[in-house]
Design an enzyme around this catalytic site. Structure first.
Site, PDB file in Angstrom:
ATOM      1  N   LYS A 106       0.852  -1.184   0.000  1.00 40.67           N
ATOM      2  CA  LYS A 106       0.000   0.000   0.000  1.00 40.67           C
ATOM      3  C   LYS A 106       0.890   1.236   0.000  1.00 40.67           C
ATOM      4  O   LYS A 106       1.780   1.364   0.854  1.00 40.67           O
ATOM      5  CB  LYS A 106      -0.889   0.010   1.241  1.00 40.67           C
ATOM      6  CG  LYS A 106      -2.117   0.894   1.121  1.00 40.67           C
ATOM      7  CD  LYS A 106      -3.165   0.255   0.224  1.00 40.67           C
ATOM      8  CE  LYS A 106      -4.537   0.881   0.414  1.00 40.67           C
ATOM      9  NZ  LYS A 106      -5.548   0.207  -0.420  1.00 40.67           N
ATOM     10  N   THR A 114      -3.664  -5.256   1.122  1.00 40.13           N
ATOM     11  CA  THR A 114      -3.086  -3.914   1.224  1.00 40.13           C
ATOM     12  C   THR A 114      -3.945  -3.022   2.113  1.00 40.13           C
ATOM     13  O   THR A 114      -3.434  -2.124   2.777  1.00 40.13           O
ATOM     14  CB  THR A 114      -2.925  -3.268  -0.156  1.00 40.13           C
ATOM     15  OG1 THR A 114      -4.209  -3.087  -0.775  1.00 40.13           O
ATOM     16  CG2 THR A 114      -2.049  -4.140  -1.057  1.00 40.13           C
ATOM     17  N   ASP A 115      -5.256  -3.268   2.154  1.00 38.88           N
ATOM     18  CA  ASP A 115      -6.113  -2.505   3.057  1.00 38.88           C
ATOM     19  C   ASP A 115      -5.764  -2.816   4.513  1.00 38.88           C
ATOM     20  O   ASP A 115      -5.798  -1.926   5.378  1.00 38.88           O
ATOM     21  CB  ASP A 115      -7.584  -2.824   2.785  1.00 38.88           C
ATOM     22  CG  ASP A 115      -8.524  -1.884   3.521  1.00 38.88           C
ATOM     23  OD1 ASP A 115      -8.524  -0.675   3.203  1.00 38.88           O
ATOM     24  OD2 ASP A 115      -9.236  -2.351   4.434  1.00 38.88           O
ATOM     25  N   ARG A 127      30.667  33.138 -10.468  1.00 39.77           N
ATOM     26  CA  ARG A 127      29.364  32.819 -11.053  1.00 39.77           C
ATOM     27  C   ARG A 127      28.344  32.577  -9.954  1.00 39.77           C
ATOM     28  O   ARG A 127      28.685  32.369  -8.787  1.00 39.77           O
ATOM     29  CB  ARG A 127      29.462  31.572 -11.932  1.00 39.77           C
ATOM     30  CG  ARG A 127      29.877  30.329 -11.148  1.00 39.77           C
ATOM     31  CD  ARG A 127      29.868  29.076 -12.002  1.00 39.77           C
ATOM     32  NE  ARG A 127      30.224  27.895 -11.200  1.00 39.77           N
ATOM     33  CZ  ARG A 127      30.148  26.645 -11.626  1.00 39.77           C
ATOM     34  NH1 ARG A 127      29.738  26.397 -12.861  1.00 39.77           N
ATOM     35  NH2 ARG A 127      30.491  25.635 -10.845  1.00 39.77           N
ATOM     36  N   ASN A 141      23.150  21.283 -11.546  1.00 40.81           N
ATOM     37  CA  ASN A 141      23.327  22.724 -11.724  1.00 40.81           C
ATOM     38  C   ASN A 141      22.006  23.368 -12.138  1.00 40.81           C
ATOM     39  O   ASN A 141      21.360  22.905 -13.087  1.00 40.81           O
ATOM     40  CB  ASN A 141      24.373  23.013 -12.810  1.00 40.81           C
ATOM     41  CG  ASN A 141      25.752  23.207 -12.240  1.00 40.81           C
ATOM     42  OD1 ASN A 141      25.909  23.807 -11.187  1.00 40.81           O
ATOM     43  ND2 ASN A 141      26.761  22.692 -12.909  1.00 40.81           N
ATOM     44  N   HIS A 161      21.152  26.687 -13.692  1.00 43.21           N
ATOM     45  CA  HIS A 161      21.924  27.768 -14.309  1.00 43.21           C
ATOM     46  C   HIS A 161      21.180  29.110 -14.277  1.00 43.21           C
ATOM     47  O   HIS A 161      19.960  29.167 -14.442  1.00 43.21           O
ATOM     48  CB  HIS A 161      22.265  27.422 -15.759  1.00 43.21           C
ATOM     49  CG  HIS A 161      23.151  26.221 -15.892  1.00 43.21           C
ATOM     50  ND1 HIS A 161      24.439  26.196 -15.423  1.00 43.21           N
ATOM     51  CD2 HIS A 161      22.918  25.009 -16.448  1.00 43.21           C
ATOM     52  CE1 HIS A 161      24.982  25.021 -15.692  1.00 43.21           C
ATOM     53  NE2 HIS A 161      24.074  24.275 -16.300  1.00 43.21           N
TER      54      HIS A 161
END
Length: 364
Positions: A53, A98-99, A243, A318, A320
């Site tokens: 889940k 899954t529940d 920079r 990066n 830029h």
């Protein structure tokens, strides 16, 4: 001495890549007959499997008198069973729905509370292994929502950093520690995501605990350079002596020892180390001759400061910012331009590295 690293990929996002143990015959492979529903030898083999889940959202409030503490998580739980009869034969008798896994998240949060993503993930993973003898492996992924307490100066109106006339009290605090924090009001501060992955295998007494930072976006306007790189016929970028340096940092690290570890403090420590190596002293900063060097210094300090961390991985793309060319517009804005930049997200360079202590096995 060479570094020996066994690599298993664990996805940052919810289980996009399943866990694998390549070239190892697992107990589930030994127990599954490799037959289809007609008991005939099958020409294919399930080499990896699991289910669970994802994106279970839970908020836990700890009420200690007037002071309340909250933790909001998105939780994913995935189980790997010894048997594959649900796949081969459509027999669901071993499946923990899954529940049911979703309900387990809420019930264990109610029963035990929530302190940190890692401790809650360990609690869930160990529960599934101890509760269900036919579960071979439990993998829990937790993402924490970044709530922080509202502080005193955030409740007062300021203009240019000063209190507005008529506002009671002073808004000038020398440090965040001097602020008066609210007992039960919180503010969402998405500076970076705290997540973790915990894997517990019945065949392995040592659990895997991986913690990470995702989406930590930073920028500094000077003290970053990039010079003396390969100069051949493909190069167009000039040497850059000063920079803008901006990146969005993702980092993950694996703990070799979790006994009595304060997971929240360790996560904040790693975040502070990354910011310190990127920014430096508040008044004078720190030089960055390359993204690679800044990344390495951060990883090295993490291993120096936190002996419980065996390996750390980091990615710095990066982001830029290019100078807008004002030369054709000298009549409008004469002189050079070092104030107006064009943000360019794509394409971008990506720099990454993993730093490990020698002679370890890593799941990063």
């Amino acid at each position: 001495m060479a570094i020996s690293i066994k690599v298993t990929v664990i996805a940052v996002r919810m289980f996009a890549t399943p866990l694998r143990q390549p070239n190892v015959l697992t107990q589930s492979q030994k127990m599954s007959p490799g037959m289809d529903g007609h008991d005939k030898p099958y020409q294919y083999e399930i080499t990896d499997h699991g289910y669970g889940k994802d994106a279970v959202k839970v908020l836990h409030v700890s009420r200690k008198g007037p002071v309340h503490t909250i933790q909001e998580f998105e939780v994913g739980t995935h189980l790997k069973l010894y048997s594959k009869k649900d796949y081969y034969q459509g027999n669901n008798s071993d499946i923990v729905a899954t529940d049911s896994q979703k309900n387990t998240v809420y019930l264990l949060a109610k029963k035990h509370g929530i302190e940190s993503p890692e401790k809650f993930a360990l609690l869930l993973a160990k529960h599934f292994i101890n509760k269900y003898s036919h579960v071979e492996e439990a993998h829990v992924h937790v993402e924490a929502y970044p709530w922080q307490r509202v502080c005193q100066d955030e409740t007062r109106t300021t203009i240019n950093g000063k209190c507005e006339k008529g506002t009671a009290g002073s808004c000038d605090f020398s440090s965040i520690d001097d602020r008066s924090q609210h007992n039960h009001a919180f503010i969402f501060t998405p500076t970076a995501l705290h997540y973790c992955d915990v894997v517990v295998r019945r065949s392995d007494p040592k659990q895997t605990v991986i913690t990470g930072i995702k989406g930590l976006r930073v920028l500094k306007t000077t003290q970053s350079s990039f010079v003396n790189f390969v100069n051949d016929e493909f190069r167009s970028l000039p040497d850059q002596y000063d920079r803008i340096f901006s990146t969005v940092i993702d980092s993950s690290w694996e703990y070799s020892d979790t006994e009595s570890l304060d997971f929240l403090k360790a996560w904040q420590t790693v975040k502070n180390i990354i910011l310190r190596n990127f920014a430096g002293d508040p008044q004078v900063g720190v030089s960055s001759p390359s993204v690679q060097h800044t990344l390495y210094l951060s990883e090295r300090e993490v291993l120096d400061v936190l002996p419980q961390v065996s390996v750390v991985s980091m990615t710095m793309p990066n982001k830029h910012y290019f100078n807008f060319d004002t030369k054709p517009f000298q009549k409008i804005v004469p002189g050079d331009n070092n104030e107006v930049f064009i943000p360019v997200d794509k394409p971008h360079g990506t720099i990454y590295a993993q730093l490990a202590r020698k002679n370890i096995n890593s799941h990063l």
